[in-house]
Design an enzyme around this catalytic site. Structure first.
Site, PDB file in Angstrom:
ATOM      1  N   ALA A  20       0.804  -1.225  -0.064  1.00  0.00           N
ATOM      2  CA  ALA A  20       0.118  -0.156  -0.093  1.00  0.00           C
ATOM      3  C   ALA A  20       0.918   1.288  -0.002  1.00  0.00           C
ATOM      4  CB  ALA A  20      -0.877  -0.036   1.276  1.00  0.00           C
ATOM      5  N   ASP A  87     -10.742  -5.616  12.311  1.00  0.00           N
ATOM      6  CA  ASP A  87     -10.721  -7.223  12.438  1.00  0.00           C
ATOM      7  C   ASP A  87     -11.558  -7.849  11.429  1.00  0.00           C
ATOM      8  OD1 ASP A  87     -10.478  -9.852  13.040  1.00  0.00           O
ATOM      9  OD2 ASP A  87     -11.214  -9.656  15.273  1.00  0.00           O
ATOM     10  N   ASP A 179      -1.695  -9.090 -11.702  1.00  0.00           N
ATOM     11  CA  ASP A 179      -0.324  -9.752 -12.177  1.00  0.00           C
ATOM     12  C   ASP A 179       0.502  -8.504 -12.789  1.00  0.00           C
ATOM     13  OD1 ASP A 179       2.119 -10.300 -13.747  1.00  0.00           O
ATOM     14  OD2 ASP A 179       1.423 -12.374 -13.813  1.00  0.00           O
ATOM     15  N   HIS A 180       1.303  -7.813 -11.913  1.00  0.00           N
ATOM     16  CA  HIS A 180       1.635  -6.453 -12.090  1.00  0.00           C
ATOM     17  C   HIS A 180       2.463  -6.143 -13.570  1.00  0.00           C
ATOM     18  CE1 HIS A 180       5.485  -7.604 -10.234  1.00  0.00           C
ATOM     19  NE2 HIS A 180       6.065  -6.454 -10.763  1.00  0.00           N
ATOM     20  N   HIS A 242       4.147 -14.098 -13.632  1.00  0.00           N
ATOM     21  CA  HIS A 242       4.849 -13.064 -14.807  1.00  0.00           C
ATOM     22  C   HIS A 242       5.454 -13.769 -15.941  1.00  0.00           C
ATOM     23  CE1 HIS A 242       4.182 -10.931 -11.072  1.00  0.00           C
ATOM     24  NE2 HIS A 242       5.204 -10.935 -10.614  1.00  0.00           N
ATOM     25  N   LYS A 342      17.174 -14.188  -8.755  1.00  0.00           N
ATOM     26  CA  LYS A 342      17.503 -13.168  -7.711  1.00  0.00           C
ATOM     27  C   LYS A 342      18.998 -13.156  -7.618  1.00  0.00           C
ATOM     28  CE  LYS A 342      13.306 -12.633  -5.192  1.00  0.00           C
ATOM     29  NZ  LYS A 342      12.567 -11.544  -6.042  1.00  0.00           N
TER      30      LYS A 342
HETATM   31  C1  BG6 Z   1       7.040  -9.603  -7.532  1.00  0.00           C
HETATM   32  C2  BG6 Z   1       7.726 -10.797  -6.772  1.00  0.00           C
HETATM   33  O1  BG6 Z   1       5.768 -10.523  -8.183  1.00  0.00           O
HETATM   34  O2  BG6 Z   1       7.760  -9.457  -8.683  1.00  0.00           O
HETATM   35  C3  BG6 Z   1       9.195 -10.446  -6.362  1.00  0.00           C
HETATM   36  O3  BG6 Z   1       7.081 -11.230  -5.663  1.00  0.00           O
HETATM   37  C4  BG6 Z   1       9.886  -9.893  -7.547  1.00  0.00           C
HETATM   38  O4  BG6 Z   1       9.902 -11.286  -5.518  1.00  0.00           O
HETATM   39  C5  BG6 Z   1       8.867  -8.807  -8.194  1.00  0.00           C
HETATM   40  O5  BG6 Z   1      10.888  -9.045  -6.934  1.00  0.00           O
HETATM   41  C6  BG6 Z   1       9.625  -8.427  -9.494  1.00  0.00           C
HETATM   42  O6  BG6 Z   1       8.871  -7.226 -10.100  1.00  0.00           O
HETATM   43  P1  BG6 Z   1       9.763  -6.469 -10.921  1.00  0.00           P
HETATM   44  O7  BG6 Z   1       8.266  -5.316 -11.291  1.00  0.00           O
HETATM   45  O8  BG6 Z   1      10.600  -5.499 -10.239  1.00  0.00           O
HETATM   46  O9  BG6 Z   1      10.352  -7.015 -12.115  1.00  0.00           O
END
Ligand code: BG6
Length: 496
Positions: A20, A87, A179-180, A242, A342
């Site tokens: 947030a 809650d 899913d960003h 992703h 990572k």
């Molecule tokens: C998230 C994962 O969905 O995506 C993280 O939980 C990861 O572990 C992240 O670091 C990566 O996102 P971006 O936008 O930084 O590539």
């Protein structure tokens, strides 16, 4: 769909959390500043912690302080925010929240539109959805939508249980699974590059493409997320969502219309066509890795197993590379390689489409090499496209030299490329679910990934840790492509 400047009360569960503060408040601010959100909006922060409205607003102001835009008064922005200690298991809290939402609806003239955003640990997703319905919070004159953050389940079975719980209270149309990556500018660009260019789409198949590589590498380690990551690993954290989403966009057929249903059904077809593996076969297609200590950007970093809340003999993978095949007319025989990890050398997400060599190419370079054509889609941090071609370059002979055509999406106005969460929040308020994952996509992705988890769960990874921090992952990942006569195209500029 509704207007471009939607009116709504946004209720954020997990309002004091990291997501947030880091993503949602700055995104709401940017929408507000860019005129994408009218004054008819209110945000209700909901969390366990007992904060006052003023304390909450101070947090919000802190989260947007780096913008420092002289045209926007941070107080008038923050005054749209209200806090409710909550809650999630207490029904009376939902009843009180409902009354409060009604008063906000009148005050901000939001036409009964409500967006519930679950930005918290997933254990309570089902309970919250059920209680929102049973206590009448979803019965309004306007629209109600539910936004859910990942992880959506831990495997197919748990995802299905969760989905069934949520579906008792919300219809599929009302559910927006985030899913960003689907909010990223260049991920959205995949469709446009493919389907709006006559020079690509006719070549986009197994006749002309030899392989496709999708890499998402990170420099950061697991940091303070050890507890979550230990039960997730890179496979569930990055591949299930992703990476498979990017693969679906690269492989899908052109949709017949640009509607959420048409686009998502094309993606579903790709996921249905991904060749399933037997558990015993996984090692032929997938490689796992875990980072050891090493030097990252000049600094010595500890191994994954030395991290907080991480088992000292952990089997959790922080790196995955894999080869997927898509059994359909367009793609039969073309490997799609994915790689994510990572603590790698560089933060970068990139897609490389390698075209097949010409049947009788006589134009070698000075070192007697032939260079394939590549289309590189740079997702981040650099956004753009590079097309690798061959040309004759200033000499008397007919040798060829590799050249690159570059397009930089963020060279001039980097600041204005919308942030993924900003795009997705706006889409959700407009009722456009194209860039959210449908349950069918989630289900198919889990079914594929579950086979890999099963294979890996069956035997401990005695080779772990198997790559040094600051490198491009374990050597087995290179071997995976070498067996097919390919290699990873570099993700670092000096190797590029
Ligand atoms: C998230 C994962 O969905 O995506 C993280 O939980 C990861 O572990 C992240 O670091 C990566 O996102 P971006 O936008 O930084 O590539």
């Amino acid at each position: 769909m509704t207007t471009n400047t939607p009116k709504a009360v946004i209720v954020i569960f997990g309002a004091t959390g990291d997501l947030a503060n880091r993503k949602l408040y700055p995104s709401i601010y940017r929408l507000y500043r860019n005129g994408k959100l009218s004054d008819n909006f209110a945000v209700v922060g909901v969390a366990r912690r007992p904060l006052t409205n003023d304390q909450f607003r101070d947090n919000v102001k802190e989260s947007i302080s780096h913008f420092d835009d002289p045209n926007i008064d941070p107080d008038s922005f923050a005054n749209h925010f209200h806090y409710n200690p909550f809650d999630v298991q207490d029904l009376t809290h939902y009843q009180e929240l409902n009354k409060f939402l009604q008063t906000l609806d009148e005050e901000y003239q939001t036409e009964g539109n409500r967006l519930f955003y679950l930005a918290m640990a997933p254990n309570f997703f089902g309970t919250i959805a059920a209680n929102l319905k049973s206590e009448g919070l979803t019965a309004t004159e306007g629209w109600t939508r539910l936004v859910i953050e990942k992880p959506f389940g831990h495997n197919y079975e748990s995802a299905e249980v969760l989905n069934n719980q949520i579906r008792e209270a919300f219809t599929e149309d009302q559910i927006y699974r985030i899913d960003h990556y689907l909010g990223k500018e260049m991920v959205q660009n995949i469709e446009v590059i493919r389907f709006a260019n006559a020079i690509f789409e006719p070549l986009w198949n197994n006749q002309h493409i030899s392989n496709i590589q999708i890499t998402s590498s990170e420099v950061l380690g697991v940091e303070d997320r050890g507890r979550y990551y230990e039960s997730s690993g890179a496979l569930r954290d990055m591949v299930q969502n992703h990476m498979l989403q990017m693969l679906a966009l690269l492989a899908m057929e052109p949709p017949i219309k640009l509607t959420p249903d048409e686009i998502r059904s094309e993606k579903v077809k790709v996921l249905r066509a991904v060749k399933p593996m037997e558990v015993e076969d996984v090692d032929n297609y997938f490689v796992r890795g875990q980072y050891d200590k090493g030097i990252v950007e000049g600094e010595e970093k500890p191994a994954y197993r030395e991290g907080n809340s991480v088992d000292e003999n952990s089997n959790t993978e922080t790196f995955v590379a894999g080869k997927l095949l898509i059994d359909n007319f367009r793609w039969a025989g073309v490997p799609f390689y994915i790689r994510t990890g990572k603590r790698m050398k560089k933060k970068s997400t990139e897609i490389v489409i390698q075209f097949k060599d010409l049947p009788m190419n006589l134009y070698y370079d000075k070192g007697d090499n032939i260079h394939p054509n590549l289309l590189v889609i740079h997702i981040q941090p650099h956004e753009g496209i590079t097309l690798h071609l061959n040309a004759k370059k200033g000499d008397y002979g007919t040798t060829s030299t590799p050249i690159k055509l570059n397009y930089n999406n963020n060279s001039n106005d980097k600041m204005n490329t919308p942030e993924a969460y900003e795009v997705l929040l706006h889409d959700c308020m407009r009722g456009d679910s194209t860039n959210f994952t449908h349950w069918d996509e989630v289900a198919l992705s889990w079914k594929f990934v579950d086979i890999i988890s099963k294979a890996w769960g069956n035997k401990s990874a005695d080779q772990f840790p198997n790559y040094e921090s600051g490198t491009n992952g374990p050597k087995e990942s290179d071997a995976l492509l070498q067996e097919d006569g390919f290699h990873w195209w570099a993700v670092t500029p000096e190797e590029d």
